[in-house]
Design an enzyme around this catalytic site. Structure first.
Site, PDB file in Angstrom:
ATOM      1  N   ASP A  39       0.816  -1.224   0.000  1.00 29.72           N
ATOM      2  CA  ASP A  39       0.000   0.000   0.000  1.00 29.72           C
ATOM      3  C   ASP A  39       0.849   1.273   0.000  1.00 29.72           C
ATOM      4  O   ASP A  39       0.369   2.341   0.361  1.00 29.72           O
ATOM      5  CB  ASP A  39      -0.982  -0.003   1.176  1.00 29.72           C
ATOM      6  CG  ASP A  39      -0.268  -0.089   2.513  1.00 29.72           C
ATOM      7  OD1 ASP A  39       0.968  -0.272   2.505  1.00 29.72           O
ATOM      8  OD2 ASP A  39      -0.936   0.018   3.549  1.00 29.72           O
ATOM      9  N   HIS A 248      24.565   3.725 -18.029  1.00 28.44           N
ATOM     10  CA  HIS A 248      23.399   3.877 -17.147  1.00 28.44           C
ATOM     11  C   HIS A 248      23.651   3.285 -15.760  1.00 28.44           C
ATOM     12  O   HIS A 248      22.734   2.766 -15.126  1.00 28.44           O
ATOM     13  CB  HIS A 248      22.147   3.237 -17.786  1.00 28.44           C
ATOM     14  CG  HIS A 248      21.617   4.055 -18.922  1.00 28.44           C
ATOM     15  ND1 HIS A 248      20.693   3.577 -19.814  1.00 28.44           N
ATOM     16  CD2 HIS A 248      21.893   5.321 -19.317  1.00 28.44           C
ATOM     17  CE1 HIS A 248      20.428   4.523 -20.713  1.00 28.44           C
ATOM     18  NE2 HIS A 248      21.151   5.575 -20.437  1.00 28.44           N
ATOM     19  N   ASP A 265      26.623  12.021 -12.513  1.00 26.61           N
ATOM     20  CA  ASP A 265      25.619  12.607 -13.411  1.00 26.61           C
ATOM     21  C   ASP A 265      24.359  12.736 -12.570  1.00 26.61           C
ATOM     22  O   ASP A 265      23.700  11.740 -12.272  1.00 26.61           O
ATOM     23  CB  ASP A 265      25.406  11.681 -14.615  1.00 26.61           C
ATOM     24  CG  ASP A 265      24.422  12.268 -15.630  1.00 26.61           C
ATOM     25  OD1 ASP A 265      23.703  13.225 -15.299  1.00 26.61           O
ATOM     26  OD2 ASP A 265      24.371  11.735 -16.763  1.00 26.61           O
ATOM     27  N   ASP A 276      20.549  18.930 -15.319  1.00 27.73           N
ATOM     28  CA  ASP A 276      21.234  17.691 -15.735  1.00 27.73           C
ATOM     29  C   ASP A 276      22.727  18.010 -15.875  1.00 27.73           C
ATOM     30  O   ASP A 276      23.141  18.615 -16.863  1.00 27.73           O
ATOM     31  CB  ASP A 276      20.624  17.237 -17.070  1.00 27.73           C
ATOM     32  CG  ASP A 276      21.159  15.901 -17.541  1.00 27.73           C
ATOM     33  OD1 ASP A 276      21.912  15.258 -16.805  1.00 27.73           O
ATOM     34  OD2 ASP A 276      20.804  15.499 -18.674  1.00 27.73           O
ATOM     35  N   HIS A 359      27.406   7.784 -27.521  1.00 31.01           N
ATOM     36  CA  HIS A 359      26.101   8.443 -27.362  1.00 31.01           C
ATOM     37  C   HIS A 359      26.102   9.797 -28.054  1.00 31.01           C
ATOM     38  O   HIS A 359      27.139  10.265 -28.525  1.00 31.01           O
ATOM     39  CB  HIS A 359      25.710   8.556 -25.878  1.00 31.01           C
ATOM     40  CG  HIS A 359      26.675   9.334 -25.016  1.00 31.01           C
ATOM     41  ND1 HIS A 359      26.757  10.703 -25.051  1.00 31.01           N
ATOM     42  CD2 HIS A 359      27.588   8.929 -24.086  1.00 31.01           C
ATOM     43  CE1 HIS A 359      27.663  11.107 -24.175  1.00 31.01           C
ATOM     44  NE2 HIS A 359      28.204  10.052 -23.584  1.00 31.01           N
ATOM     45  N   HIS A 363      20.520  16.607 -25.731  1.00 31.73           N
ATOM     46  CA  HIS A 363      19.070  16.352 -25.777  1.00 31.73           C
ATOM     47  C   HIS A 363      18.395  17.610 -25.264  1.00 31.73           C
ATOM     48  O   HIS A 363      18.994  18.393 -24.528  1.00 31.73           O
ATOM     49  CB  HIS A 363      18.689  15.108 -24.954  1.00 31.73           C
ATOM     50  CG  HIS A 363      19.162  15.130 -23.526  1.00 31.73           C
ATOM     51  ND1 HIS A 363      18.531  15.839 -22.538  1.00 31.73           N
ATOM     52  CD2 HIS A 363      20.228  14.542 -22.909  1.00 31.73           C
ATOM     53  CE1 HIS A 363      19.176  15.668 -21.385  1.00 31.73           C
ATOM     54  NE2 HIS A 363      20.220  14.889 -21.586  1.00 31.73           N
ATOM     55  N   HIS A 370      14.860  14.542 -20.371  1.00 31.99           N
ATOM     56  CA  HIS A 370      14.919  14.362 -21.830  1.00 31.99           C
ATOM     57  C   HIS A 370      13.617  14.977 -22.331  1.00 31.99           C
ATOM     58  O   HIS A 370      12.598  14.304 -22.417  1.00 31.99           O
ATOM     59  CB  HIS A 370      15.021  12.886 -22.210  1.00 31.99           C
ATOM     60  CG  HIS A 370      16.316  12.261 -21.754  1.00 31.99           C
ATOM     61  ND1 HIS A 370      16.539  10.909 -21.740  1.00 31.99           N
ATOM     62  CD2 HIS A 370      17.467  12.815 -21.283  1.00 31.99           C
ATOM     63  CE1 HIS A 370      17.764  10.664 -21.284  1.00 31.99           C
ATOM     64  NE2 HIS A 370      18.346  11.806 -21.003  1.00 31.99           N
ATOM     65  N   GLU A 410      27.026  17.322 -23.663  1.00 37.31           N
ATOM     66  CA  GLU A 410      27.609  16.301 -22.804  1.00 37.31           C
ATOM     67  C   GLU A 410      28.492  15.282 -23.529  1.00 37.31           C
ATOM     68  O   GLU A 410      28.177  14.104 -23.605  1.00 37.31           O
ATOM     69  CB  GLU A 410      26.509  15.565 -22.045  1.00 37.31           C
ATOM     70  CG  GLU A 410      25.307  15.113 -22.876  1.00 37.31           C
ATOM     71  CD  GLU A 410      24.279  14.364 -22.029  1.00 37.31           C
ATOM     72  OE1 GLU A 410      24.663  13.425 -21.306  1.00 37.31           O
ATOM     73  OE2 GLU A 410      23.090  14.705 -22.098  1.00 37.31           O
ATOM     74  N   TYR A 414      34.853   6.874 -23.076  1.00 35.77           N
ATOM     75  CA  TYR A 414      34.706   5.709 -22.187  1.00 35.77           C
ATOM     76  C   TYR A 414      35.630   4.610 -22.710  1.00 35.77           C
ATOM     77  O   TYR A 414      35.416   4.114 -23.825  1.00 35.77           O
ATOM     78  CB  TYR A 414      33.246   5.234 -22.179  1.00 35.77           C
ATOM     79  CG  TYR A 414      32.283   6.389 -21.968  1.00 35.77           C
ATOM     80  CD1 TYR A 414      31.943   6.813 -20.689  1.00 35.77           C
ATOM     81  CD2 TYR A 414      31.773   7.093 -23.074  1.00 35.77           C
ATOM     82  CE1 TYR A 414      31.090   7.896 -20.501  1.00 35.77           C
ATOM     83  CE2 TYR A 414      30.928   8.178 -22.898  1.00 35.77           C
ATOM     84  CZ  TYR A 414      30.592   8.578 -21.613  1.00 35.77           C
ATOM     85  OH  TYR A 414      29.751   9.658 -21.442  1.00 35.77           O
ATOM     86  N   ARG A 431      32.741  12.099 -18.629  1.00 38.39           N
ATOM     87  CA  ARG A 431      31.705  12.887 -19.325  1.00 38.39           C
ATOM     88  C   ARG A 431      31.646  14.242 -18.635  1.00 38.39           C
ATOM     89  O   ARG A 431      31.822  14.336 -17.417  1.00 38.39           O
ATOM     90  CB  ARG A 431      30.339  12.188 -19.263  1.00 38.39           C
ATOM     91  CG  ARG A 431      29.226  12.980 -19.938  1.00 38.39           C
ATOM     92  CD  ARG A 431      27.955  12.176 -20.222  1.00 38.39           C
ATOM     93  NE  ARG A 431      27.276  11.661 -19.053  1.00 38.39           N
ATOM     94  CZ  ARG A 431      27.329  10.416 -18.620  1.00 38.39           C
ATOM     95  NH1 ARG A 431      28.045   9.512 -19.276  1.00 38.39           N
ATOM     96  NH2 ARG A 431      26.685  10.037 -17.538  1.00 38.39           N
ATOM     97  N   GLU A 433      29.024  17.490 -18.625  1.00 42.15           N
ATOM     98  CA  GLU A 433      27.686  17.854 -19.112  1.00 42.15           C
ATOM     99  C   GLU A 433      27.192  19.140 -18.470  1.00 42.15           C
ATOM    100  O   GLU A 433      27.197  19.277 -17.248  1.00 42.15           O
ATOM    101  CB  GLU A 433      26.692  16.718 -18.788  1.00 42.15           C
ATOM    102  CG  GLU A 433      25.249  17.077 -19.100  1.00 42.15           C
ATOM    103  CD  GLU A 433      24.283  15.922 -18.921  1.00 42.15           C
ATOM    104  OE1 GLU A 433      24.528  15.061 -18.067  1.00 42.15           O
ATOM    105  OE2 GLU A 433      23.273  15.891 -19.650  1.00 42.15           O
TER     106      GLU A 433
HETATM  107  N1  GLY Z   1      21.219  12.120 -16.993  1.00 41.95           N
HETATM  108  C1  GLY Z   1      20.642  11.735 -18.202  1.00 41.95           C
HETATM  109  C2  GLY Z   1      21.365  12.266 -19.340  1.00 41.95           C
HETATM  110  O1  GLY Z   1      22.431  12.819 -19.176  1.00 41.95           O
HETATM  111  O2  GLY Z   1      20.914  12.209 -20.435  1.00 41.95           O
HETATM  112 MN    MN Z   2      21.851  14.609 -20.245  1.00 42.10          MN
HETATM  113 MN    MN Z   3      23.059  13.669 -17.364  1.00 47.82          MN
END
Ligand code: GLY
Ligand code: MN
Ligand code: MN
Length: 463
Positions: A39, A248, A265, A276, A359, A363, A370, A410, A414, A431, A433
C-alpha cells in the site's frame, strides 16, 4: 500560491492553435498515482503537459480547453475523511479562482460531463500513446455522444495528438521557465561541488571503509532538498573508477579509491523543471597524467560544442563539433592508432570512434530531463540519409536552434579494456555535461556554478 496568469496565457495559446486548425477541444489528464509495493506509492509526480497548462500538482485531475478559449478543470472533490489522511485537496469550488479556469467539476462526474463537452466539437485533441487506457476512455465518451446523433448532436469527426502541439510550445522556454531552470541549475551545481569536496575530504581524513558511491549520493540529495528541490530529476549516477564506463550505472556501494576517477551525473528537479549535470573528478582531488590527458580532450570537445550552440545553428552542430575534437584526441593519444585509422575524416566515415564515444552530445531539457520537442525541422523536406549505424533512412533536416531552447552539451570518452588500447587509459570514463540556454548570440550555460576546468576542480577539492 499558483500564479494562474502564466497558465492562462498558455491555455489561450492552445485555444488559438485549435482555432487555427479548424476548431475542437483538447483534453488531458495528469499522471496517475503509482503503487510501489503493497500500500505504498512512489512519490507522486504530476504529468508535465498537464502541469504546463495548469500549475496544478494534485493527482486525479483533468483539463479541457476549447477553441473558444473556455477551460474546464476536473479535480478530486473535497472529502474531510480523505483529507485527514492524505492532505488538503483544492476542490472544484476553489479551483476556479486558484487556477483561473472557467469552470471546475468533481472528477467523479467526468463520465457524465466530458461527453457534454465533446458534443458539437469538430475535433478532439488528446495525448496519444502517453496515458494507459486513455484511448479507450475517449472512445467511451465519443460513443456516448454518438448515441445522441439522432437527437441532432454532432460527434467530433477527427482525433489529433495534443502532444504535437504542446511539444512545440514547450520546446521554447518562456521567462518563467528560464528563471526556474537557472535556479535548478545553480542548486545542482552546488550539489556537485559538495560531492567533490566530500570525496576529497573523506579520503584525506582516512574514512574507515573508504568513501562509497552512496556517500556522495547522500551529499547530492542533501543539497537538492535543502534548497527546496522536490526530488532528483532522474536517478543519480555516482560511478567510481571503471563503473563510469557503464553509461546507465546508478549510485551503488563501490569504494572511491585514491587514483580513480568518479563520474557523477545528477541534477535536481525544482518546481517541475529539471537540471542535468555531469562532472568527472579524481576521487582524491588530483588527476593522474593519463586521466588528465583524456579529461582535457573531453573538455576541449565540450568547448567546441558550446561555441556552435547559438540561434541559427542546427541541433546536430554541437554534436558534430564535439565528435571531431574527440576523434582528434583519440588519434593523438593512440586510442585509435593513426596508422590503422587515418585522419579525422576517415574515422568519421568508418565510425570507429564509437568504441569510445557511443552516445549523442545533446538532448532537449526542460520539465522532463529528456524533454519533448522535435529534433528535426517540422516543415523541413525529408531526404535519404545514412544514419549512425550505416542504414539508409528518410530524415528531415536537423532542428534550427532558436533563443529559449534548452539543450544539454555532454561529450564523453569511455575506455573499456581491449586489445590494442593503451593500458594507461583502461577503465577511464569521462563525461562533462552542462545545460545550455540558446540565446541570439550564443548560449548561457545554466550549470557552470561547478567548475569544469581540471585545475579549478583540483583547487576546489583542495579547499
Ligand atoms: N542524466 C541523463 C542524461 O544525461 O541524459
Ligand atoms: Mn543529459
Ligand atoms: Mn546527465
Amino acid at each position: 500560491m499558483i500564479n494562474s496568469r502564466i497558465y492562462e496565457k498558455r491555455r489561450a495559446a492552445v485555444a488559438r492553435s485549435l482555432k487555427a486548425a479548424g476548431g475542437g477541444i483538447a483534453l488531458l489528464p495528469t499522471a496517475p498515482e503509482v503503487a510501489r509495493n503493497r500500500d505504498s506509492d512512489f512519490p507522486y509526480r504530476h504529468d508535465s503537459y498537464f502541469y504546463y497548462l495548469t500549475g496544478f500538482s494534485e493527482p486525479g485531475a483533468w483539463l479541457t480547453i476549447e477553441a473558444s478559449g473556455k477551460s474546464t478543470l476536473f479535480c478530486r472533490p473535497k472529502d474531510l475523511e480523505r483529507e485527514i489522511w492524505d492532505g488538503i485537496r483544492l476542490g472544484p469550488k476553489a479551483a476556479v479562482t486558484a487556477l483561473g479556469v472557467d469552470q471546475a467539476f468533481s472528477v467523479e462526474t467526468i463520465d457524465k460531463t466530458m461527453p457534454q463537452l465533446l458534443e458539437n466539437q469538430r475535433a478532439v485533441w488528446f495525448p496519444f500513446a502517453t496515458h494507459k487506457g486513455l484511448e479507450t476512455q475517449v472512445d467511451g465518451w465519443l460513443n456516448q455522444v454518438r448515441a445522441k446523433v439522432r437527437q441532432g448532436a454532432e460527434c467530433p469527426g477527427s482525433q489529433h495528438d495534443l502532444c504535437k502541439l504542446l511539444d512545440e510550445m514547450r520546446l521554447v522556454k518562456d521567462k518563467h521557465e528560464i528563471d526556474i531552470l537557472r535556479r535548478a541549475g545553480q542548486i545542482s551545481a552546488g550539489a556537485h561541488v559538495r560531492a567533490m569536496q566530500t570525496s576529497a575530504a573523506m579520503l584525506r581524513g582516512g574514512f574507515k571503509g573508504g568513501p562509497r558511491e552512496y556517500h556522495l549520493e547522500a551529499e547530492l540529495l542533501h543539497e537538492f532538498r535543502r534548497h527546496g528541490s522536490e526530488y532528483p530529476a532522474y536517478t543519480s549516477i555516482v560511478a567510481a573508477g571503471a563503473n563510469a564506463c557503464v553509461l546507465h550505472y546508478r549510485a551503488g556501494d563501490a569504494e572511491l579509491k585514491a587514483g580513480d576517477l568518479c563520474l557523477i551525473d545528477a541534477g535536481c528537479e525544482l518546481g517541475g523543471y529539471a537540471s542535468d549535470i555531469t562532472r568527472t573528478f579524481p576521487a582524491n582531488g588530483q588527476f593522474t597524467p593519463a586521466q588528465r590527458t583524456l579529461y582535457d580532450i573531453v573538455l576541449a570537445a565540450q568547448y567546441a560544442a558550446v561555441a556552435v550552440t547559438k540561434a541559427g545553428k542546427r541541433f546536430t552542430d554541437p554534436h558534430d563539433a564535439a565528435t571531431r575534437v574527440l576523434i582528434d584526441g583519440m588519434l593523438e593519444t593512440g586510442l585509435l592508432p593513426k596508422a590503422k585509422h587515418g585522419k579525422v575524416e576517415d574515422v568519421l566515415a568508418s565510425g570507429a570512434y564509437r568504441q569510445f564515444y557511443m552516445h549523442r552530445t545533446s538532448h532537449w531539457m526542460g520539465m522532463d530531463v529528456h524533454d519533448c520537442g522535435d529534433y528535426t525541422e517540422p516543415t523541413g523536406k525529408a531526404t535519404r540519409q545514412t544514419d549512425a549505424l550505416g542504414q539508409d533512412v528518410l530524415r528531415k533536416p536537423s532542428r534550427i536552434l532558436q533563443p529559449g531552447m534548452v539543450l544539454t552539451i555532454e561529450p564523453g570518452l569511455y575506455v573499456r579494456p581491449a586489445k590494442g588500447v593503451p593500458k594507461e587509459f583502461w577503465n577511464i570514463g569521462i563525461r562533462i555535461e552542462d545545460d545550455a540556454l540558446v540565446t541570439a548570440k550564443g548560449c548561457e550555460l545554466l550549470t557552470r556554478g561547478v567548475p569544469v576546468d581540471a585545475d579549478e576542480i583540483e583547487a576546489l577539492m583542495r579547499g
